[in-house]
Design an enzyme around this catalytic site. Structure first.
Site, PDB file in Angstrom:
ATOM      1  N   ALA A 101      30.341  45.384 -17.491  1.00  0.00           N
ATOM      2  CA  ALA A 101      29.952  45.861 -16.162  1.00  0.00           C
ATOM      3  C   ALA A 101      28.467  45.575 -16.003  1.00  0.00           C
ATOM      4  CB  ALA A 101      30.237  47.346 -16.063  1.00  0.00           C
ATOM      5  N   GLY A 144      33.147  45.890 -20.140  1.00  0.00           N
ATOM      6  CA  GLY A 144      34.078  45.625 -19.044  1.00  0.00           C
ATOM      7  C   GLY A 144      34.696  44.236 -19.124  1.00  0.00           C
ATOM      8  N   GLU A 147      37.530  44.639 -21.374  1.00  0.00           N
ATOM      9  CA  GLU A 147      38.518  45.445 -20.642  1.00  0.00           C
ATOM     10  C   GLU A 147      39.237  44.599 -19.585  1.00  0.00           C
ATOM     11  OE1 GLU A 147      35.463  48.314 -19.786  1.00  0.00           O
ATOM     12  OE2 GLU A 147      36.572  49.866 -20.843  1.00  0.00           O
ATOM     13  N   GLU A 167      29.502  49.802 -25.250  1.00  0.00           N
ATOM     14  CA  GLU A 167      28.995  50.867 -24.373  1.00  0.00           C
ATOM     15  C   GLU A 167      28.296  51.973 -25.139  1.00  0.00           C
ATOM     16  OE1 GLU A 167      32.047  49.544 -24.213  1.00  0.00           O
ATOM     17  OE2 GLU A 167      32.574  49.122 -22.132  1.00  0.00           O
TER      18      GLU A 167
HETATM   19  N1  CAA Z   1      24.784  43.674 -17.074  1.00  0.00           N
HETATM   20  C1  CAA Z   1      23.744  43.148 -16.401  1.00  0.00           C
HETATM   21  N2  CAA Z   1      23.066  42.072 -16.841  1.00  0.00           N
HETATM   22  C2  CAA Z   1      23.449  41.531 -18.006  1.00  0.00           C
HETATM   23  C3  CAA Z   1      24.534  42.007 -18.755  1.00  0.00           C
HETATM   24  C4  CAA Z   1      25.223  43.143 -18.225  1.00  0.00           C
HETATM   25  N3  CAA Z   1      26.300  43.659 -18.830  1.00  0.00           N
HETATM   26  N4  CAA Z   1      24.663  41.258 -19.857  1.00  0.00           N
HETATM   27  C5  CAA Z   1      23.726  40.324 -19.794  1.00  0.00           C
HETATM   28  N5  CAA Z   1      22.978  40.469 -18.695  1.00  0.00           N
HETATM   29  C6  CAA Z   1      21.848  39.672 -18.249  1.00  0.00           C
HETATM   30  C7  CAA Z   1      20.597  39.968 -19.076  1.00  0.00           C
HETATM   31  O1  CAA Z   1      19.958  41.123 -18.606  1.00  0.00           O
HETATM   32  C8  CAA Z   1      19.815  38.719 -18.851  1.00  0.00           C
HETATM   33  O2  CAA Z   1      19.228  38.771 -17.575  1.00  0.00           O
HETATM   34  P1  CAA Z   1      17.630  38.399 -17.393  1.00  0.00           P
HETATM   35  O3  CAA Z   1      17.585  36.942 -17.724  1.00  0.00           O
HETATM   36  O4  CAA Z   1      17.403  38.701 -15.956  1.00  0.00           O
HETATM   37  O5  CAA Z   1      16.898  39.239 -18.358  1.00  0.00           O
HETATM   38  C9  CAA Z   1      20.889  37.636 -18.788  1.00  0.00           C
HETATM   39  O6  CAA Z   1      22.103  38.301 -18.502  1.00  0.00           O
HETATM   40  C10 CAA Z   1      21.064  36.907 -20.123  1.00  0.00           C
HETATM   41  O7  CAA Z   1      21.287  37.881 -21.125  1.00  0.00           O
HETATM   42  P2  CAA Z   1      20.484  37.939 -22.500  1.00  0.00           P
HETATM   43  O8  CAA Z   1      19.109  37.392 -22.332  1.00  0.00           O
HETATM   44  O9  CAA Z   1      20.597  39.319 -23.050  1.00  0.00           O
HETATM   45  O10 CAA Z   1      21.345  36.905 -23.355  1.00  0.00           O
HETATM   46  P3  CAA Z   1      21.533  36.856 -24.927  1.00  0.00           P
HETATM   47  O11 CAA Z   1      22.234  35.582 -25.210  1.00  0.00           O
HETATM   48  O12 CAA Z   1      20.265  37.121 -25.628  1.00  0.00           O
HETATM   49  O13 CAA Z   1      22.514  38.094 -25.283  1.00  0.00           O
HETATM   50  C11 CAA Z   1      24.447  39.509 -24.932  1.00  0.00           C
HETATM   51  C12 CAA Z   1      23.852  38.084 -24.827  1.00  0.00           C
HETATM   52  C13 CAA Z   1      24.590  39.883 -26.405  1.00  0.00           C
HETATM   53  C14 CAA Z   1      25.820  39.459 -24.282  1.00  0.00           C
HETATM   54  C15 CAA Z   1      23.525  40.526 -24.225  1.00  0.00           C
HETATM   55  O14 CAA Z   1      23.238  40.040 -22.929  1.00  0.00           O
HETATM   56  C16 CAA Z   1      24.117  41.896 -24.091  1.00  0.00           C
HETATM   57  O15 CAA Z   1      24.114  42.672 -25.026  1.00  0.00           O
HETATM   58  N6  CAA Z   1      24.591  42.228 -22.870  1.00  0.00           N
HETATM   59  C17 CAA Z   1      25.135  43.569 -22.574  1.00  0.00           C
HETATM   60  C18 CAA Z   1      26.504  43.775 -23.167  1.00  0.00           C
HETATM   61  C19 CAA Z   1      26.994  45.177 -22.852  1.00  0.00           C
HETATM   62  O16 CAA Z   1      26.425  46.155 -23.277  1.00  0.00           O
HETATM   63  N7  CAA Z   1      28.119  45.276 -22.126  1.00  0.00           N
HETATM   64  C20 CAA Z   1      28.701  46.548 -21.730  1.00  0.00           C
HETATM   65  C21 CAA Z   1      28.295  46.915 -20.326  1.00  0.00           C
HETATM   66  S1  CAA Z   1      28.762  48.552 -19.835  1.00  0.00           S
HETATM   67  C22 CAA Z   1      30.408  48.414 -19.411  1.00  0.00           C
HETATM   68  O17 CAA Z   1      30.974  47.355 -19.404  1.00  0.00           O
HETATM   69  C23 CAA Z   1      31.083  49.702 -19.004  1.00  0.00           C
HETATM   70  C24 CAA Z   1      32.545  49.584 -18.762  1.00  0.00           C
HETATM   71  O18 CAA Z   1      33.344  49.978 -19.574  1.00  0.00           O
HETATM   72  C25 CAA Z   1      33.084  49.075 -17.511  1.00  0.00           C
END
Ligand code: CAA
Length: 293
Positions: A101, A144, A147, A167
């Site tokens: 998400a 998400g 999911e 999460e």
């Molecule tokens: N939401 C918003 N933006 C996100 C995102 C997310 N879930 N995942 C990545 N991005 C964005 C980053 O913020 C970044 O944006 P900027 O360039 O503006 O900073 C861009 O995508 C590229 O990401 P990274 O620089 O972090 O890329 P990376 O290769 O270094 O890492 C990753 C990749 C490991 C996937 C890392 O991006 C990450 O940990 N993302 C979050 C994963 C996460 O926690 N997901 C769960 C979300 S909560 C949820 O989903 C609730 C639910 O149950 C519905």
């Protein structure tokens, strides 16, 4: 007992009626790919009967913002009604199926805003689709994203795909099925480990756990998912829909009730032209010509 059987027979009959109605509908105009901000879609396959929806928000690794989920729901609405479409593939990019998400969108939310805005309510659309949906997962399928893949009926993964429910590291828990669907698929111990650590698992591990049905080279993934959709499309769309509903019922009910539902649905297929055609074609040693009736 008799009442449950009656209820299940009624449900199966209702599914047949809805399916028959749908197959009569003509494709409706819906937002063309050019009008969509967060995804692309096209119809492909030899018979042009498989729809491929590609999540397309590369800068945010396909983070599932409200706009993207709305577009996905609308696109599914249209393909579900389109009688020429037998199966739908949902995919992302080589780097990310979806990284979850949209954290930036959710970050300022309060508890009351989540409730009043019914956060994540748009997400149920994928799981409610009556046509088969195949997730073709390359790269990250996190939170998400994992999911969303699990809401689909079949998951194919690219060799470098990574699944996880991170999460917990954000101070929250999965909110779109991570604690429920994952547990049903991989069992309590593995689901607990994945949800409580936030650790990612590889495509091979996911296949071993039964989360994924096949691991493929990344560049062949979507083609193979389309071929799978085409294979499903060789069967009666009406019966495919009933079969999907029967498998999904296994997740919703006890074994005894599920078995009754399955048997009544099996019986209900005997009211269809396609069942008659399928068995007659076998006896006459010729290919079946299904009409979704
Ligand atoms: N939401 C918003 N933006 C996100 C995102 C997310 N879930 N995942 C990545 N991005 C964005 C980053 O913020 C970044 O944006 P900027 O360039 O503006 O900073 C861009 O995508 C590229 O990401 P990274 O620089 O972090 O890329 P990376 O290769 O270094 O890492 C990753 C990749 C490991 C996937 C890392 O991006 C990450 O940990 N993302 C979050 C994963 C996460 O926690 N997901 C769960 C979300 S909560 C949820 O989903 C609730 C639910 O149950 C519905």
């Amino acid at each position: 007992m008799a009442n449950i059987a009656k209820l299940l027979a009624g449900r199966a009959q209702h599914v047949l009626q809805v399916a028959a109605k749908q197959t009569q509908l003509t494709p409706r105009f819906f937002a063309s790919a050019a009008n969509l901000e967060f995804l692309k879609h096209e119809v492909t396959g030899e018979k042009k009967n498989v729809a491929v929806i590609t999540l397309n928000r590369p800068k945010a690794l396909n983070a599932l913002c409200n706009g993207l989920m709305k577009e996905l729901s609308q696109t599914l609405d249209a393909y579900e009604k389109d009688k020429s479409i037998a199966a739908i593939v949902i995919t992302g990019s080589e780097k990310a199926f979806a990284a979850g998400a949209d954290i930036k969108e959710m970050q300022p939310n309060t508890y009351s805003q989540c409730i009043m805005g019914n956060l994540l309510s748009e997400w149920t659309r994928v799981a409610r689709c009556q046509k088969p949906i195949i997730a073709a997962v390359n790269g990250y399928a996190l939170g998400g994203g994992c999911e969303l893949a699990m809401m689909c009926d079949i998951i194919y993964a690219g060799e470098k795909a990574k699944f996880g429910q991170p999460e917990i590291a954000l101070g929250t828990i999965p909110g779109a099925g991570g604690t429920q669907r994952l547990t049903r698929v991989v069992g309590k111990s593995k689901a607990m480990e994945i949800c409580l650590t936030g650790n990612m698992i590889s495509a091979t591990e996911a296949e071993k756990m039964g989360l994924v049905s096949k691991v493929l080279p990344a560049d062949q993934l979507v083609n193979e998912a389309v071929k799978l959709g085409e294979k499903i499309g060789t069967h009666s769309g009406l019966i495919v829909q009933l079969c999907k509903e029967a498998v999904n019922t296994a997740y919703e009910t006890t074994l005894q009730e599920g078995l009754k539902f399955e048997r009544r649905t099996f019986h209900a297929t005997f009211s269809t032209e396609d069942r008659k055609e399928g068995m007659t074609a076998f006896v006459e040693k010729r290919p079946a010509n299904f009409k979704n009736n």
